[in-house]
Scaffold this motif. Sequence first.
Motif, PDB file in Angstrom:
ATOM      1  N   GLN A 110      28.171 -38.838  50.223  1.00 18.63           N
ATOM      2  CA  GLN A 110      27.870 -37.475  50.638  1.00 18.63           C
ATOM      3  C   GLN A 110      26.357 -37.326  50.581  1.00 18.63           C
ATOM      4  O   GLN A 110      25.652 -38.224  50.121  1.00 18.63           O
ATOM      5  N   GLY A 162      26.855 -38.822  45.897  1.00 15.41           N
ATOM      6  CA  GLY A 162      28.195 -39.289  45.567  1.00 15.41           C
ATOM      7  C   GLY A 162      28.204 -40.078  44.272  1.00 15.41           C
ATOM      8  O   GLY A 162      27.156 -40.376  43.685  1.00 15.41           O
ATOM      9  N   SER A 201      27.787 -40.385  54.963  1.00 20.51           N
ATOM     10  CA  SER A 201      27.339 -39.248  54.159  1.00 20.51           C
ATOM     11  C   SER A 201      27.119 -37.995  55.000  1.00 20.51           C
ATOM     12  O   SER A 201      27.079 -36.889  54.447  1.00 20.51           O
ATOM     13  N   ASP A 206      22.261 -29.715  53.432  1.00 18.47           N
ATOM     14  CA  ASP A 206      23.675 -30.080  53.550  1.00 18.47           C
ATOM     15  C   ASP A 206      23.964 -30.507  54.992  1.00 18.47           C
ATOM     16  O   ASP A 206      24.644 -29.818  55.728  1.00 18.47           O
ATOM     17  N   ARG A 250      29.109 -29.946  53.797  1.00 18.45           N
ATOM     18  CA  ARG A 250      30.101 -30.008  52.724  1.00 18.45           C
ATOM     19  C   ARG A 250      30.162 -28.705  51.925  1.00 18.45           C
ATOM     20  O   ARG A 250      31.162 -28.447  51.267  1.00 18.45           O
ATOM     21  N   HIS A 290      33.975 -35.691  49.726  1.00 22.08           N
ATOM     22  CA  HIS A 290      34.600 -36.876  50.300  1.00 22.08           C
ATOM     23  C   HIS A 290      35.042 -37.716  49.110  1.00 22.08           C
ATOM     24  O   HIS A 290      34.203 -38.187  48.327  1.00 22.08           O
TER      25      HIS A 290
END
Length: 449
Positions: free
Chosen positions: A317, A236, A268, A331, A335, A312
């Motif tokens: 994340q 992020g 996350s 992942d 996402r 997000h």
Amino acid sequence: MGTKIKPVKCPNCGSGLHTQLDAKRYLCQNCGTEYYIDDDDININVNHHHEYSYRCPQSNSSSSFSDRFAWIFYICFVVGFLLFMTLTCTNSTDSMFSSDKDSVKVSDNYDAIVPMLHKGKPCFFYICRRDFGYNSNYTDGIYYGFRDANTGAVLTDKLLVSEEEAERQDRMDIYRGNLAYFHQAKRWYLAVPNRYIFEIDPDALSMTETGKKFFSGKPALSSGISMIDMLDDRFGEGFKVTNNLAVTYYFFPATGRLYTEDAFSYASKLPPAELNGEIRDSVCYRLEKENANSRTDAGGKYRLCRLKIKFHLGDPQNIFIPLTNGRQYYDEGERIIDVQPVSDWFPAFNAKVIYQDNQYVLIVYHPNISDNAPTVFQLWNTRGNVIWTQSPDTRIKVDEAIRDKQKIWLRGVKEIKNKGDENYCYSLDLQKGSWKCHYKFPDDYSITK
């Protein structure tokens, strides 16, 4: 009859000064006339034979004139020589040391040169450590500024912190910092590892410390900051912050939220359905690679891939997409919506995407693994078609690029053996790929006092 005594005078000039040559002959000391006395009539008879070579006054006068002329010539020669030497030395000194008299030598050691947009026009932000040598009228330290991409003109240049102050502030090691554009916050940020966050605003041509503003009113950080670092983009667009009690938090400027380590880890991994609507779909482009063999990670084959991801909005994340040898990626928060290749495989080494938008993707690579392999630029459209391929006549290192309506602008680094790196402004024509070097970012130069 007595003898009447009369003074003996020269019959030519009347001077009584004479030299007696014998009993009756005399030589006038004034005009050099030789004369004698006749006893019979007491007449003075003149002998006009002149001995100019023998102590005659005319000869003395000529010698005196010659001596005076010689002295005058000698004096003029000496004065002229001294004047010539003075002018020569002055000119020589001016040519050799004029920069010391009229200008100051400056040395810039760049920590960052990054292409940005200033009110829609391309520019370069730079930050450097500047040294003015031994000139006490100027301040050594860390400077930042902006330079127009087209002309190279400096838009602004300012002292960020003096060398002395940087030493007092736990050695503000700018060269260890991370600089990135946060798409969610729409801001450029620089994180200096010790405890500083700077916001860079190319429109306002400014660079300001913003960490104190970010953390004011947050009790968890009231003890002070001991360490700040920028997160890897897979976690992020935020910062990892450690306070003076050695407790670590995660801060995200787009939302202003501060997470504990446990809260960050939990957030996350939240699936999109649990993100409370703070999500948006995003498309980006990455290069998938296959290494030529197990002894290298420089690739050998690449292809361009399109990724659709749910972000997000401005919060944690955890997405890891190496796309190496089989499109492996991590992942846990689910996402990633889709990953699709948009091109065929092509031979390349050390390839990377240096610019992308909703129309174009610019990649740079080497055609072979040799240390002397040239640099190749290739512009793709988002459908996976190559628009042009360009290879300049020199090997350069490139990290980022920016574009306007006609050109793509980038900073290229020439790595020169036994010397420091040289930084240049280059452009590529958007339609044809024409390559141009505009100027060198100055590192050693002089300024007028």
